[in-house]
Design a protein around this motif. Structure first.
Motif, PDB file in Angstrom:
ATOM      1  N   SER A  15       0.830  -1.205   0.000  1.00 48.45           N
ATOM      2  CA  SER A  15       0.000   0.000   0.000  1.00 48.45           C
ATOM      3  C   SER A  15       0.868   1.260   0.000  1.00 48.45           C
ATOM      4  N   GLY A  16       2.186   1.076   0.040  1.00 43.85           N
ATOM      5  CA  GLY A  16       3.093   2.225  -0.051  1.00 43.85           C
ATOM      6  C   GLY A  16       3.438   2.850   1.290  1.00 43.85           C
ATOM      7  N   ILE A  17       3.221   2.109   2.347  1.00 48.46           N
ATOM      8  CA  ILE A  17       3.513   2.650   3.678  1.00 48.46           C
ATOM      9  C   ILE A  17       5.023   2.813   3.872  1.00 48.46           C
ATOM     10  N   THR A  18       5.420   3.847   4.597  1.00 45.58           N
ATOM     11  CA  THR A  18       6.829   4.019   4.962  1.00 45.58           C
ATOM     12  C   THR A  18       6.905   4.425   6.435  1.00 45.58           C
ATOM     13  N   THR A  19       8.094   4.342   6.992  1.00 45.59           N
ATOM     14  CA  THR A  19       8.303   4.738   8.385  1.00 45.59           C
ATOM     15  C   THR A  19       7.859   6.194   8.589  1.00 45.59           C
ATOM     16  N   ASP A  20       8.190   7.079   7.649  1.00 42.36           N
ATOM     17  CA  ASP A  20       7.819   8.494   7.797  1.00 42.36           C
ATOM     18  C   ASP A  20       6.302   8.688   7.816  1.00 42.36           C
ATOM     19  N   LYS A  21       5.602   7.936   6.968  1.00 42.98           N
ATOM     20  CA  LYS A  21       4.130   8.054   6.954  1.00 42.98           C
ATOM     21  C   LYS A  21       3.539   7.569   8.276  1.00 42.98           C
ATOM     22  N   ILE A  22       4.188   6.565   8.860  1.00 36.97           N
ATOM     23  CA  ILE A  22       3.701   6.057  10.152  1.00 36.97           C
ATOM     24  C   ILE A  22       3.965   7.086  11.257  1.00 36.97           C
ATOM     25  N   PHE A  23       5.110   7.740  11.203  1.00 42.44           N
ATOM     26  CA  PHE A  23       5.368   8.819  12.173  1.00 42.44           C
ATOM     27  C   PHE A  23       4.281   9.894  12.063  1.00 42.44           C
ATOM     28  N   MET A  61       6.395  -1.806  17.291  1.00 41.45           N
ATOM     29  CA  MET A  61       6.956  -3.151  17.181  1.00 41.45           C
ATOM     30  C   MET A  61       7.549  -3.218  15.780  1.00 41.45           C
ATOM     31  N   THR A  62       8.862  -3.364  15.708  1.00 40.21           N
ATOM     32  CA  THR A  62       9.462  -3.523  14.383  1.00 40.21           C
ATOM     33  C   THR A  62      10.813  -4.215  14.496  1.00 40.21           C
ATOM     34  N   TYR A  63      11.390  -4.505  13.346  1.00 37.64           N
ATOM     35  CA  TYR A  63      12.640  -5.256  13.289  1.00 37.64           C
ATOM     36  C   TYR A  63      13.845  -4.306  13.332  1.00 37.64           C
ATOM     37  N   ALA A  64      14.954  -4.837  13.821  1.00 37.79           N
ATOM     38  CA  ALA A  64      16.137  -4.010  14.057  1.00 37.79           C
ATOM     39  C   ALA A  64      16.529  -3.200  12.826  1.00 37.79           C
ATOM     40  N   ASN A  65      16.409  -3.805  11.639  1.00 38.69           N
ATOM     41  CA  ASN A  65      16.901  -3.097  10.450  1.00 38.69           C
ATOM     42  C   ASN A  65      16.082  -1.861  10.095  1.00 38.69           C
ATOM     43  N   VAL A  66      14.798  -1.880  10.438  1.00 41.69           N
ATOM     44  CA  VAL A  66      13.950  -0.720  10.145  1.00 41.69           C
ATOM     45  C   VAL A  66      14.451   0.492  10.939  1.00 41.69           C
ATOM     46  N   ILE A  67      14.839   0.261  12.174  1.00 43.24           N
ATOM     47  CA  ILE A  67      15.333   1.335  13.041  1.00 43.24           C
ATOM     48  C   ILE A  67      16.752   1.724  12.633  1.00 43.24           C
ATOM     49  N   PHE A  68      17.598   0.713  12.491  1.00 42.56           N
ATOM     50  CA  PHE A  68      19.016   0.937  12.188  1.00 42.56           C
ATOM     51  C   PHE A  68      19.180   1.671  10.858  1.00 42.56           C
ATOM     52  N   SER A  69      18.408   1.217   9.873  1.00 40.97           N
ATOM     53  CA  SER A  69      18.545   1.760   8.525  1.00 40.97           C
ATOM     54  C   SER A  69      18.054   3.211   8.444  1.00 40.97           C
ATOM     55  N   TYR A  70      17.049   3.542   9.254  1.00 37.70           N
ATOM     56  CA  TYR A  70      16.514   4.909   9.277  1.00 37.70           C
ATOM     57  C   TYR A  70      17.525   5.862   9.911  1.00 37.70           C
ATOM     58  N   GLY A  71      18.417   5.277  10.698  1.00 36.94           N
ATOM     59  CA  GLY A  71      19.329   6.049  11.557  1.00 36.94           C
ATOM     60  C   GLY A  71      18.781   5.922  12.967  1.00 36.94           C
TER      61      GLY A  71
END
Lengths: 260, 396
Positions: free
Chosen positions: A69-77, A94-104
C-alpha cells in the motif's frame, strides 16, 4: 509515572497489535481509534518489514499488504502525530532491528520521543544486542521492551532485572499466530520474572479468544493480541475498524472479568 | 578472527529472537568443546577423506593458461567432492556436531539446492531426519535437486513467501527452528546468520584453503598471487581465503552476482550495491531500500541470489584485506561455456562467476603470477537453465 506503567495500574491490561498501513494508513488510524475507544490499554503499532522472521503467516501477509500500500516509516510517524492529538494511551512500536538501524537509530528514536511513542519492541534484538539501541533509548526516554520466552530459563534473571516499561512474555515456542492451546507453564515463568522485576508482565503469541485471554489475565498483568486482530482486518479491509472495536471490547471484558 | 560475541569488526552479532538464544549458546558451547576434541576431529577427517573424497584436487588448467596468455591458473576442484560441491564440508561437520549434541533432526535452507542435497546426504548417512526449506522459484529452477533431496529421504518444503528465493528459505528455516528446538539443529549453509554460525561454517570450510596452501607449495614452491571465489553468503570464498589471510602477498577476490548489472534493480551484488544493516541474525551489508526493507535481489544463480553477505567478508572488505567484484549473468554464462570447452570442466554457474573474473584478470598478468580459482561446485544442475538462457528449448 510512565504512561506504560499507568496502563497496568488499575486493572489487567488489554494490549492490541496492528500492522500500520494494512490495508491503508487511514484505515489503520480508524482501527487504532476504535481499539482505544473500546478499551485497549496499550497499542502496539507494527512498522512493516519485508522479511519479518518472527511472524507467522497472518502477520507476514499483513506486512506485505502494508508495504504494497506504499507505507513508509515516515508516513507512520505522521499517523502517530495525528493520533497523539486525540489519544493518550501508551503507544509502542513493534518492528525489526533493520527498520530502526537503517533509518538512523538516533533519528528514529528521537522522532519516537517527539511524537510520544512510549516504547520499542524489537523481536530480533535479544539481551546480548540491546546496546545497539539502549543508550539512545535512554537518552530520549523511550522504553526498550524486553521479551522472555519459554526457552529463556536461566536468562530470566538477567533480562528481567534490567527490563523497562513492561515485560513481554512469549507464550510458546515458534512465531506469532493463533494457537488452539498454550501448554507452556507460564505461571512458573512469571513467578520467576517477578523475583527479579516489579514491572508488569504481559503475555503474547497465540491468544485469540476471550477464554484464552481470561486464562492468561489470571496469571499475568496484561494480554497481547495480534494475529486475531490482523485476521479481522484481512477479512473486512476498510470496514474493519468497527469489527476490531467489537473484538477489542469482548477481549477487554474478558480480561476484566476473570473470576473463576 | 571473531571476538567472544561473534563480531568481525562491527559486523556479526546475534540479532535473533530471545526464543533462539539458548539454542545458539548451546551450539557455541558444544562447538567450542568439540573443535578441540581429538575423537571428533578424527571422525570428521575420516568422513572428509573416505566419504566426501577429500582432499580435492588442485588442477593446473594448462589449456586455459595457454589460451589466456597470462597468469598460471589452478582450479581447486570442490566440484569433485561427493554431492558435487563444497557444501558437504560444512554439512558433515555440522551433522556430526548435531549428533554429538543429541539432536535427531536437521533443518536447512537451500538456494541452488546444493546445500540441501548435502544436508539430506549427511542426514541419510548419520540416521537423522531432515527437512529442507527451498524458495518456490528455486524449486522450479533446480527441480532435479528437489528430487535428489527427496530420494535421500528429506522432506522439501517449498517456501512461497517473499520472493520465493534463498532469503525466504533462510527466514522460514529460522521460523521452523524457533518452533522446534529441543531435537532440531539448524544446519545453516553459509558463513552467515547469528554467531556462532559464521565461525563454525568458516572453520569447516577452511579445509579448502588448508589444502590449496599445501598443494600449491608442493607444486610451485610458492604461494599464489590471487585466490578467487564466488560469494553469495560466502562460504566457499571464506573457506578458500581463511589460511591465506595472514599471507599479505596473496590477494583475495570474491565475485558477487551482479545479475543483469549493478546499475539495474536486478542484481544481488551486496558489496557493490548494499549498505550496512541488520538481518538474518547479523550486522553486515545488505541490499535494501531507504527504509531498510530488504531488496528482492536477482541473479541467474540461485546459490548467489541472496541480499546479504557473511559478516567476516564485510569485515575483510572494510579492512581492505579482500576485494569484491560484481560479475553479471552474461559474463558468468560466458565463463560457464568457456571452461566447459577449454578444460572439459562444467562448473556450477555460481563458480562460473569466479571463473569469469579470473579470465579478465589473468590476461593482465604474466606467467610468473599464479591464480587459484575455487570451483565450488559442478554445473550439471545448471545445464538446462543455461541452455534455456541461450534460447534452447530443453527440459531437464
Amino acid at each position: 509515572m510512565s504512561r506504560i506503567i499507568n496502563a497496568f495500574k488499575n486493572n489487567k491490561a488489554f494490549i492490541a497489535f496492528i500492522t500500520c498501513g494494512d490495508p491503508d494508513i487511514n484505515t489503520s488510524l480508524n482501527i487504532i481509534r476504535e481499539a482505544a475507544r473500546n478499551g485497549a490499554d496499550l497499542i502496539e503499532l507494527g512498522i512493516p518489514f519485508s522479511d519479518p522472521t518472527a511472524e507467522g503467516p497472518v502477520i507476514q501477509e499483513a506486512n506485505l499488504r502494508a508495504l504494497n500500500s506504499g507505507i513508509t516509516t515516515d508516513k507512520i510517524f505522521d499517523m502517530v502525530r495525528t493520533l497523539r492529538l486525540e489519544i493518550n494511551i501508551p503507544l509502542v512500536f513493534m518492528t525489526y532491528a533493520n527498520v530502526i538501524f537503517s533509518y538512523g537509530s538516533e533519528k528514529f528514536i528521537r522522532t519516537c520521543s517527539e511524537i510520544q511513542i512510549d516504547g520499542l519492541i524489537i523481536p530480533d534484538l535479544p539481551y546480548e544486542e540491546k546496546n545497539e539501541f539502549l543508550p539512545t533509548c535512554e537518552k530520549y526516554h523511550v522504553d526498550l521492551i524486553s521479551m522472555i520466552a519459554p526457552t529463556s530459563e536461566k536468562r530470566i534473571a538477567m533480562i528481567a532485572s534490567e527490563a523497562e516499561g513492561f515485560i513481554y512474555i512469549v507464550s510458546s515456542l515458534g512465531v506469532t499466530g493463533v494457537r488452539s492451546e498454550i501448554t507452556t507453564d507460564l505461571d512458573a515463568i512469571i513467578q520467576s520474572v517477578r523475583k527479579h522485576s516489579s514491572l508488569p508482565c504481559a503475555i503474547g503469541f497465540g491468544i485469540s479468544t476471550p477464554q484464552q485471554a481470561a486464562k492468561m489475565a489470571r496469571i499475568a498483568d496484561g494480554v497481547i493480541v495480534g494475529s486475531a486482530i490482523i485476521k479481522i482486518i484481512a477479512k473486512y479491509g476498510r470496514e474493519a475498524p468497527e469489527y476490531v472495536g467489537e473484538f477489542v471490547k469482548s477481549m477487554k471484558d474478558a480480561v476484566l472479568n476473570i473470576s473463576d | 578472527m571473531s571476538n567472544q560475541s561473534g563480531r568481525f569488526g562491527i559486523h556479526g552479532g546475534q540479532y535473533i529472537p530471545e526464543t533462539l538464544m539458548n539454542a545458539v549458546i548451546e551450539l557455541e558451547q558444544a562447538y567450542n568443546f568439540y573443535k578441540n576434541d581429538k575423537a571428533f576431529n578424527h571422525e570428521l577427517e575420516q568422513l572428509f577423506n573416505e566419504y566426501a573424497g577429500r582432499p580435492s584436487r588442485l588442477y593446473y588448467a594448462s589449456r586455459m593458461t595457454e589460451d589466456l596468455h597470462g597468469a598460471k591458473i589452478y582450479l581447486k576442484r570442490e566440484d569433485l567432492n561427493h554431492t558435487g560441491a563444497h557444501k558437504i564440508n560444512n554439512v558433515l561437520g555440522q551433522a556430526l556436531l548435531a549428533k554429538k549434541m543429541g539432536k535427531t533432526r536437521l533443518i536447512a535452507e537451500t538456494g541452488a539446492g546444493q546445500h540441501g542435497v548435502a544436508t539430506a546426504t549427511a542426514a541419510a548417512l548419520m540416521g537423522l531426519s531432515c527437512v529442507v526449506f527451498m524458495g518456490e522459484e528455486d524449486t522450479r529452477r533446480q527441480a532435479l535437486n528437489v528430487y535428489k533431496m527427496r530420494l535421500l529421504g528429506a522432506e522439501v518444503i517449498s517456501v512461497k513467501t517473499g520472493t520465493g528465493t534463498l532469503k525466504d528459505a533462510v527466514s522460514e528455516a529460522f521460523r521452523e527452528w524457533t518452533s522446534r528446538i529441543a531435537d532440531t539443529h539448524y544446519c545453516l549453509g553459509s558463513v552467515m546468520g547469528p554467531h556462532p554460525f559464521p565461525t563454525i561454517v568458516r572453520d569447516f570450510q577452511s579445509v579448502i584453503s588448508r589444502e590449496i596452501k599445501a598443494q600449491i607449495l608442493q607444486r610451485e614452491n610458492k604461494l599464489p598471487d590471487y585466490v578467487i571465489a564466488c560469494v553469495g553468503g560466502g562460504s566457499n570464498a571464506m573457506g578458500s581465503f581463511w589460511h591465506f589471510i595472514n599471507d599479505k602477498s596473496v590477494k583475495l577476490i570474491g565475485c558477487e552476482a551482479a545479475g543483469r548489472g549493478i546499475n539495474t534493480p536486478e542484481t544481488a551484488a551486496t558489496i557493490a550495491t548494499g549498505r550496512l544493516g541488520i538481518f538474518h541474525g547479523m550486522k553486515s551489508y545488505f541490499c535494501q531500500d531507504n527504509y531498510g526493507q530488504i531488496a528482492p535481489v536477482y541473479s541467474i544463480s540461485a546459490g548467489l541470489d541472496y541480499p546479504g553477505i557473511g559478516p567476516e567478508h564485510a569485515y575483510l572488505h572494510d579492512i581492505k584485506r579482500a576485494s569484491y567484484v560484481p560479475v553479471t549473468d552474461e559474463e558468468a554464462v560466458n565463463a560457464f561455456e568457456y571452461l566447459s570447452r577449454t578444460e572439459g570442466i562444467i562448473p556450477a554457474i555460481e563458480s562460473a562467476h569466479a571463473v569469469s573474473h579470473a579470465i579478465k584478470l589473468a590476461k593482465t598478468l604474466s606467467r610468473e603470477n599464479i591464480i587459484v580459482i575455487t570451483i565450488s561446485g559442478r554445473g550439471d544442475k545448471d545445464c538446462a537453465a543455461i541452455a534455456r538462457y541461450r534460447g534452447e528449448n530443453i527440459n531437464e
